[in-house]
Design a protein around this motif. Structure first.
Motif, PDB file in Angstrom:
ATOM      1  N   GLY A 200       0.768  -1.241   0.000  1.00 42.08           N
ATOM      2  CA  GLY A 200       0.000   0.000   0.000  1.00 42.08           C
ATOM      3  C   GLY A 200       0.792   1.279   0.000  1.00 42.08           C
ATOM      4  O   GLY A 200       0.316   2.303   0.505  1.00 42.08           O
ATOM      5  N   LEU A 201       2.000   1.283  -0.567  1.00 35.38           N
ATOM      6  CA  LEU A 201       2.807   2.502  -0.644  1.00 35.38           C
ATOM      7  C   LEU A 201       2.610   3.181  -1.993  1.00 35.38           C
ATOM      8  O   LEU A 201       2.563   2.529  -3.045  1.00 35.38           O
ATOM      9  CB  LEU A 201       4.294   2.199  -0.476  1.00 35.38           C
ATOM     10  N   GLY A 202       2.513   4.512  -1.976  1.00 37.77           N
ATOM     11  CA  GLY A 202       2.545   5.263  -3.205  1.00 37.77           C
ATOM     12  C   GLY A 202       3.964   5.327  -3.735  1.00 37.77           C
ATOM     13  O   GLY A 202       4.929   5.209  -2.974  1.00 37.77           O
ATOM     14  N   VAL A 203       4.122   5.509  -5.030  1.00 43.18           N
ATOM     15  CA  VAL A 203       5.444   5.559  -5.663  1.00 43.18           C
ATOM     16  C   VAL A 203       5.619   6.914  -6.342  1.00 43.18           C
ATOM     17  O   VAL A 203       4.805   7.326  -7.168  1.00 43.18           O
ATOM     18  CB  VAL A 203       5.617   4.424  -6.690  1.00 43.18           C
ATOM     19  N   LEU A 204       6.702   7.600  -5.958  1.00 39.83           N
ATOM     20  CA  LEU A 204       7.035   8.908  -6.504  1.00 39.83           C
ATOM     21  C   LEU A 204       8.334   8.783  -7.297  1.00 39.83           C
ATOM     22  O   LEU A 204       9.423   8.860  -6.727  1.00 39.83           O
ATOM     23  CB  LEU A 204       7.197   9.931  -5.365  1.00 39.83           C
ATOM     24  N   PRO A 205       8.267   8.564  -8.599  1.00 41.04           N
ATOM     25  CA  PRO A 205       9.486   8.398  -9.392  1.00 41.04           C
ATOM     26  C   PRO A 205      10.280   9.696  -9.523  1.00 41.04           C
ATOM     27  O   PRO A 205       9.724  10.747  -9.827  1.00 41.04           O
ATOM     28  CB  PRO A 205       8.965   7.960 -10.767  1.00 41.04           C
ATOM     29  N   TRP A 206      11.607   9.603  -9.272  1.00 39.34           N
ATOM     30  CA  TRP A 206      12.467  10.744  -9.589  1.00 39.34           C
ATOM     31  C   TRP A 206      13.213  10.458 -10.879  1.00 39.34           C
ATOM     32  O   TRP A 206      13.353   9.321 -11.289  1.00 39.34           O
ATOM     33  CB  TRP A 206      13.412  11.092  -8.444  1.00 39.34           C
ATOM     34  N   SER A 207      13.636  11.518 -11.546  1.00 33.70           N
ATOM     35  CA  SER A 207      14.253  11.434 -12.882  1.00 33.70           C
ATOM     36  C   SER A 207      13.393  10.637 -13.855  1.00 33.70           C
ATOM     37  O   SER A 207      13.875   9.717 -14.520  1.00 33.70           O
ATOM     38  CB  SER A 207      15.662  10.840 -12.805  1.00 33.70           C
ATOM     39  N   PRO A 208      12.096  10.980 -13.984  1.00 29.26           N
ATOM     40  CA  PRO A 208      11.240  10.253 -14.926  1.00 29.26           C
ATOM     41  C   PRO A 208      11.634  10.484 -16.387  1.00 29.26           C
ATOM     42  O   PRO A 208      11.190   9.739 -17.266  1.00 29.26           O
ATOM     43  CB  PRO A 208       9.846  10.823 -14.631  1.00 29.26           C
ATOM     44  N   LEU A 209      12.471  11.487 -16.638  1.00 30.61           N
ATOM     45  CA  LEU A 209      12.941  11.765 -17.996  1.00 30.61           C
ATOM     46  C   LEU A 209      14.353  11.245 -18.219  1.00 30.61           C
ATOM     47  O   LEU A 209      15.084  11.731 -19.078  1.00 30.61           O
ATOM     48  CB  LEU A 209      12.877  13.268 -18.280  1.00 30.61           C
ATOM     49  N   GLY A 210      14.732  10.233 -17.419  1.00 36.28           N
ATOM     50  CA  GLY A 210      16.052   9.629 -17.609  1.00 36.28           C
ATOM     51  C   GLY A 210      17.168  10.637 -17.471  1.00 36.28           C
ATOM     52  O   GLY A 210      18.087  10.686 -18.287  1.00 36.28           O
ATOM     53  N   ARG A 211      17.078  11.450 -16.391  1.00 34.38           N
ATOM     54  CA  ARG A 211      18.095  12.484 -16.104  1.00 34.38           C
ATOM     55  C   ARG A 211      18.211  13.497 -17.247  1.00 34.38           C
ATOM     56  O   ARG A 211      19.277  14.057 -17.505  1.00 34.38           O
ATOM     57  CB  ARG A 211      19.429  11.837 -15.771  1.00 34.38           C
ATOM     58  N   GLY A 212      17.091  13.677 -17.963  1.00 32.91           N
ATOM     59  CA  GLY A 212      17.027  14.631 -19.059  1.00 32.91           C
ATOM     60  C   GLY A 212      17.316  14.045 -20.421  1.00 32.91           C
ATOM     61  O   GLY A 212      17.034  14.669 -21.448  1.00 32.91           O
ATOM     62  N   VAL A 213      17.849  12.825 -20.454  1.00 33.80           N
ATOM     63  CA  VAL A 213      18.271  12.220 -21.726  1.00 33.80           C
ATOM     64  C   VAL A 213      17.071  11.906 -22.620  1.00 33.80           C
ATOM     65  O   VAL A 213      17.152  12.013 -23.852  1.00 33.80           O
ATOM     66  CB  VAL A 213      19.106  10.954 -21.459  1.00 33.80           C
ATOM     67  N   LEU A 214      15.934  11.541 -22.039  1.00 30.87           N
ATOM     68  CA  LEU A 214      14.763  11.154 -22.831  1.00 30.87           C
ATOM     69  C   LEU A 214      14.108  12.328 -23.553  1.00 30.87           C
ATOM     70  O   LEU A 214      13.243  12.118 -24.407  1.00 30.87           O
ATOM     71  CB  LEU A 214      13.743  10.451 -21.934  1.00 30.87           C
ATOM     72  N   THR A 215      14.503  13.551 -23.225  1.00 31.84           N
ATOM     73  CA  THR A 215      13.982  14.700 -23.974  1.00 31.84           C
ATOM     74  C   THR A 215      14.581  14.764 -25.374  1.00 31.84           C
ATOM     75  O   THR A 215      14.089  15.507 -26.232  1.00 31.84           O
ATOM     76  CB  THR A 215      14.291  16.018 -23.254  1.00 31.84           C
ATOM     77  N   GLY A 216      15.662  14.022 -25.605  1.00 35.77           N
ATOM     78  CA  GLY A 216      16.317  14.019 -26.903  1.00 35.77           C
ATOM     79  C   GLY A 216      17.391  15.070 -27.059  1.00 35.77           C
ATOM     80  O   GLY A 216      18.039  15.165 -28.112  1.00 35.77           O
TER      81      GLY A 216
END
Length: 317
Positions: A200-216
């Motif tokens: 029952g824990l919520g999950v708060l992802p950090w670096s969801p953009l792969g440390r900025g790399v996924l922005t291209g």
């Protein structure tokens, strides 16, 4: 912005959180103010910081904006403790005394009597888990924190901590964990996410953009104004500048082109809507970057795109 319950608690948070790791260092007071205004106007509520961010200046800057830009009740304030500095050396201390001293210092910097979510920033073998968790209990019973959680725990660490808190009478239940999660790093799917869903824990992802790399932005090199070009973050970004990551970034870019979206929107919506995820924490250096992330509200990836991205990113090593 859609609101979600944080784990099995009554606390509601916006489904995107505002990260403030760069505030007080790369993000000055003017940009921070603009970010907070844009975030609130979009319906955002969850703002995440930590005691060591910019040596406390992130919390100070955020605190200075409470009351000026936002009413206290409009925000879900989250901070963390357990990491500090002694001179130039990074120090990890999750002892009860150190954690509570850190919390008191955070409250002073933020200018509030209570935070909504207080998190242990990191696991440490140097302190018995029972002692670390007792600090969370004291934070709630003393009124200094409304809810508590952990951060950067492995699957077994998460399960042990959450089970202990639920099994022992009088303990305060863990509300959430904050962990790295993106198309470039899906390691939490093996154990952390199942543990959180079971307990029952919520999950708060950090670096969801792969440390900025996924922005291209790194596809053709390292921009001079990017984190990858800065002394403090170059090593942080470098991990994802490899061939495997390049293949995933290419797939994200193709999906974005087909949808008429940006790569940022594709990558962020993928994380936001994963099973078990409550709210990705998005850190931006500028208000313009943050507004690009806020534009994801109302967007949903088609199932066939999700399946293709799952397939190309599934080989986590």
């Amino acid at each position: 912005m859609q609101q979600r319950h944080l784990g099995h608690t009554g606390l509601k948070v916006s489904r995107l959180g505002l990260g403030t790791m760069t505030w007080g260092r790369d993000t000055d007071e003017h940009e921070a103010r603009d970010q907070l205004v844009a975030f609130l106007e979009a319906g955002g509520r969850l703002v995440d910081t930590a005691a060591p961010y910019s040596d406390g200046d992130s919390e100070r800057l955020l605190g200075s904006l409470i009351g000026e830009v936002a009413a206290r009740d409009d925000l879900v304030l989250a901070t963390k403790a357990g990491i500090g500095r002694r001179g130039s050396e990074r120090v990890t201390d999750t002892s009860r005394g150190a954690l509570l001293r850190s919390l008191d210092a955070s409250l002073r910097r933020l200018g509030v009597e209570q935070v909504d979510l207080w998190q242990v920033h990191v696991w440490s073998d140097a302190t018995p888990l029972d002692e670390t968790l007792s600090a969370l209990d004291l934070a709630v019973t003393s009124g200094r924190a409304a809810y508590v959680g952990v951060s950067n725990y492995t699957g077994w660490q998460t399960a042990q901590a959450a089970t202990w808190q639920q099994a022992v009478p009088g303990r305060v239940r863990l509300a959430s964990t904050q962990v790295e999660y993106s198309l470039l790093n899906r390691a939490i799917e093996h154990e952390v996410l199942p543990a959180c869903q079971a307990l029952g824990l919520g999950v708060l992802p950090w670096s969801p953009l792969g440390r900025g790399v996924l922005t291209g932005k790194y596809r053709t090199g390292t921009p001079s104004d990017s984190r990858g070009a800065s002394r403090g973050f170059a090593g942080f970004v470098e991990r994802y500048l490899d061939d495997r990551s390049a293949g995933i970034v290419g797939a994200v870019a193709r999906a974005a082109e087909g949808l008429g979206w940006t790569p940022l929107e594709v990558a962020l919506v993928w994380v936001r809507d994963r099973p078990g995820v409550t709210a990705p924490i998005v850190g931006a250096r500028t208000a313009a970057q943050l507004r690009a992330a806020l534009a994801t509200e109302g967007k949903t990836l088609p199932p066939e795109i999700v399946a293709a991205l799952d397939d190309v990113s599934g080989e986590e090593t």
